[in-house]
Design a protein around this motif. Sequence first.
Motif, PDB file in Angstrom:
ATOM      1  N   ASP A 292      39.867  32.298  11.053  1.00  0.00           N
ATOM      2  CA  ASP A 292      41.198  32.859  11.287  1.00  0.00           C
ATOM      3  C   ASP A 292      41.328  33.216  12.766  1.00  0.00           C
ATOM      4  N   PRO A 293      42.237  32.533  13.507  1.00  0.00           N
ATOM      5  CA  PRO A 293      42.323  32.795  14.940  1.00  0.00           C
ATOM      6  C   PRO A 293      43.106  34.050  15.304  1.00  0.00           C
ATOM      7  N   LYS A 294      43.779  34.689  14.315  1.00  0.00           N
ATOM      8  CA  LYS A 294      44.645  35.825  14.648  1.00  0.00           C
ATOM      9  C   LYS A 294      43.883  36.989  15.277  1.00  0.00           C
ATOM     10  N   PRO A 295      42.773  37.446  14.681  1.00  0.00           N
ATOM     11  CA  PRO A 295      42.041  38.551  15.345  1.00  0.00           C
ATOM     12  C   PRO A 295      41.469  38.133  16.688  1.00  0.00           C
ATOM     13  N   LEU A 296      41.082  36.860  16.813  1.00  0.00           N
ATOM     14  CA  LEU A 296      40.583  36.373  18.093  1.00  0.00           C
ATOM     15  C   LEU A 296      41.700  36.356  19.137  1.00  0.00           C
ATOM     16  N   LYS A 297      42.910  36.033  18.695  1.00  0.00           N
ATOM     17  CA  LYS A 297      44.037  36.025  19.623  1.00  0.00           C
ATOM     18  C   LYS A 297      44.325  37.426  20.132  1.00  0.00           C
ATOM     19  N   ARG A 298      44.212  38.414  19.251  1.00  0.00           N
ATOM     20  CA  ARG A 298      44.404  39.797  19.685  1.00  0.00           C
ATOM     21  C   ARG A 298      43.300  40.223  20.655  1.00  0.00           C
ATOM     22  N   ALA A 299      42.076  39.785  20.372  1.00  0.00           N
ATOM     23  CA  ALA A 299      40.976  40.101  21.284  1.00  0.00           C
ATOM     24  C   ALA A 299      41.188  39.434  22.641  1.00  0.00           C
ATOM     25  N   PHE A 300      41.673  38.200  22.621  1.00  0.00           N
ATOM     26  CA  PHE A 300      41.950  37.500  23.876  1.00  0.00           C
ATOM     27  C   PHE A 300      43.079  38.194  24.633  1.00  0.00           C
ATOM     28  N   ALA A 301      44.100  38.669  23.904  1.00  0.00           N
ATOM     29  CA  ALA A 301      45.199  39.395  24.545  1.00  0.00           C
ATOM     30  C   ALA A 301      44.677  40.641  25.240  1.00  0.00           C
ATOM     31  N   LEU A 302      43.765  41.349  24.575  1.00  0.00           N
ATOM     32  CA  LEU A 302      43.155  42.533  25.189  1.00  0.00           C
ATOM     33  C   LEU A 302      42.358  42.138  26.425  1.00  0.00           C
ATOM     34  N   PHE A 303      41.612  41.034  26.319  1.00  0.00           N
ATOM     35  CA  PHE A 303      40.821  40.551  27.447  1.00  0.00           C
ATOM     36  C   PHE A 303      41.712  40.231  28.646  1.00  0.00           C
ATOM     37  N   ILE A 304      42.804  39.501  28.413  1.00  0.00           N
ATOM     38  CA  ILE A 304      43.715  39.134  29.497  1.00  0.00           C
ATOM     39  C   ILE A 304      44.343  40.376  30.119  1.00  0.00           C
ATOM     40  N   THR A 305      44.707  41.339  29.283  1.00  0.00           N
ATOM     41  CA  THR A 305      45.288  42.580  29.799  1.00  0.00           C
ATOM     42  C   THR A 305      44.284  43.318  30.680  1.00  0.00           C
ATOM     43  N   LEU A 306      43.015  43.376  30.263  1.00  0.00           N
ATOM     44  CA  LEU A 306      41.987  44.043  31.060  1.00  0.00           C
ATOM     45  C   LEU A 306      41.714  43.294  32.364  1.00  0.00           C
ATOM     46  N   VAL A 307      41.717  41.951  32.306  1.00  0.00           N
ATOM     47  CA  VAL A 307      41.539  41.160  33.528  1.00  0.00           C
ATOM     48  C   VAL A 307      42.678  41.439  34.503  1.00  0.00           C
ATOM     49  N   ALA A 308      43.905  41.490  33.978  1.00  0.00           N
ATOM     50  CA  ALA A 308      45.068  41.760  34.826  1.00  0.00           C
ATOM     51  C   ALA A 308      44.957  43.147  35.454  1.00  0.00           C
ATOM     52  N   LEU A 309      44.578  44.142  34.650  1.00  0.00           N
ATOM     53  CA  LEU A 309      44.440  45.504  35.177  1.00  0.00           C
ATOM     54  C   LEU A 309      43.331  45.585  36.213  1.00  0.00           C
ATOM     55  N   ASN A 310      42.247  44.837  35.997  1.00  0.00           N
ATOM     56  CA  ASN A 310      41.153  44.850  36.958  1.00  0.00           C
ATOM     57  C   ASN A 310      41.583  44.241  38.289  1.00  0.00           C
ATOM     58  N   MET A 311      42.417  43.203  38.222  1.00  0.00           N
ATOM     59  CA  MET A 311      42.915  42.601  39.460  1.00  0.00           C
ATOM     60  C   MET A 311      43.799  43.592  40.214  1.00  0.00           C
ATOM     61  N   LEU A 312      44.621  44.324  39.469  1.00  0.00           N
ATOM     62  CA  LEU A 312      45.461  45.347  40.103  1.00  0.00           C
ATOM     63  C   LEU A 312      44.605  46.475  40.651  1.00  0.00           C
ATOM     64  N   ARG A 313      43.517  46.780  39.963  1.00  0.00           N
ATOM     65  CA  ARG A 313      42.597  47.822  40.456  1.00  0.00           C
ATOM     66  C   ARG A 313      41.998  47.427  41.797  1.00  0.00           C
ATOM     67  N   LYS A 314      41.613  46.150  41.922  1.00  0.00           N
ATOM     68  CA  LYS A 314      41.034  45.677  43.164  1.00  0.00           C
ATOM     69  C   LYS A 314      42.064  45.741  44.300  1.00  0.00           C
ATOM     70  N   VAL A 315      43.321  45.433  43.969  1.00  0.00           N
ATOM     71  CA  VAL A 315      44.375  45.527  44.980  1.00  0.00           C
ATOM     72  C   VAL A 315      44.534  46.951  45.469  1.00  0.00           C
ATOM     73  N   ALA A 316      44.459  47.895  44.523  1.00  0.00           N
ATOM     74  CA  ALA A 316      44.608  49.316  44.870  1.00  0.00           C
ATOM     75  C   ALA A 316      43.390  49.870  45.593  1.00  0.00           C
ATOM     76  N   GLY A 317      42.278  49.117  45.577  1.00  0.00           N
ATOM     77  CA  GLY A 317      41.070  49.579  46.247  1.00  0.00           C
ATOM     78  C   GLY A 317      40.290  50.615  45.489  1.00  0.00           C
ATOM     79  N   TRP A 318      40.488  50.697  44.149  1.00  0.00           N
ATOM     80  CA  TRP A 318      39.774  51.684  43.349  1.00  0.00           C
ATOM     81  C   TRP A 318      38.398  51.158  42.939  1.00  0.00           C
TER      82      TRP A 318
END
Length: 272
Positions: free
Chosen positions: A246-272
């Motif tokens: 069932d790919p649905k729980p994996l899709k939610r996990a991937f969504a969380l992963f992408i969100t964390l990657v995006a936040l980490n990129m913004l963190r690097k921009v902010a210099g934190w």
Amino acid sequence: MPDMNELLPMVALLFVIGGVAGVVAGLLGVGGGIVLVPAFFYAFTHLGYDGPQLMQICVATSLATIVVTSPRSVASHHKKGAVDWQMLRDWAPFIIAGALAGTLVASMVKSVVLQVVFGVLAGLAGLYMAFGRPTWRLGAALPGQPLRAIMASVLAFCSAMMGIGGGTFGVPLMSLYGVPIHRAVATAAGLGVLIATPSVLGFLFVPIENAPPYTVGAVNLPAFLVVIGSTMLTTPWGVKLAHAMDPKPLKRAFALFITLVALNMLRKVAGW
């Protein structure tokens, strides 16, 4: 000319990146660009190519892979009669114009600006992937002109700035206006061709400082070739896994992963 001690680690790392992107694409039906761009960014940074135009290389190289992968996807969907060719014809001028505008802006700004753009938009896409509902609607049918032209242009502009195809924004947009999901996915593959092709042509003429070896304009050829090869190898594995679980729980996990990657990129921009 770079020596083998410089080139081999880059090739090995890129092969792993392409393999993971292929599995994710086959398993979850998402475009590889949203995986490739941050992966390229962290890989090239780790290898010492953290120049002021690094994100341009990541975006352009990701789009170059889409030029190859999207037509194969469109052909596969066309055999099943799922592609809305009329929509693609209606949207094509605005998609191409938006993609060229996005490429022009991306070539002129600093890498950090593209990091912010990717971080914000990828974060929103991840949240929608995690919490969006198939019953959500903005209307019973896609709007007419001029709103449709504006939507197509903005979709292509944002996609070109991020280095992704048409699926990340195109599928949710069409679904919100009642387009069946299979038709939306198939047609979004065609949008990827229309976005990536003019964008890559533009990026080939962007001069880049401190570029990795064998970079033409903003497109890194080793990354392009290795990722294409490894993606084609591993995408069928992802498809098989999708049919085995069932790919649905994996899709939610991937969504969380992408969100964390995006936040980490913004963190690097902010210099934190």
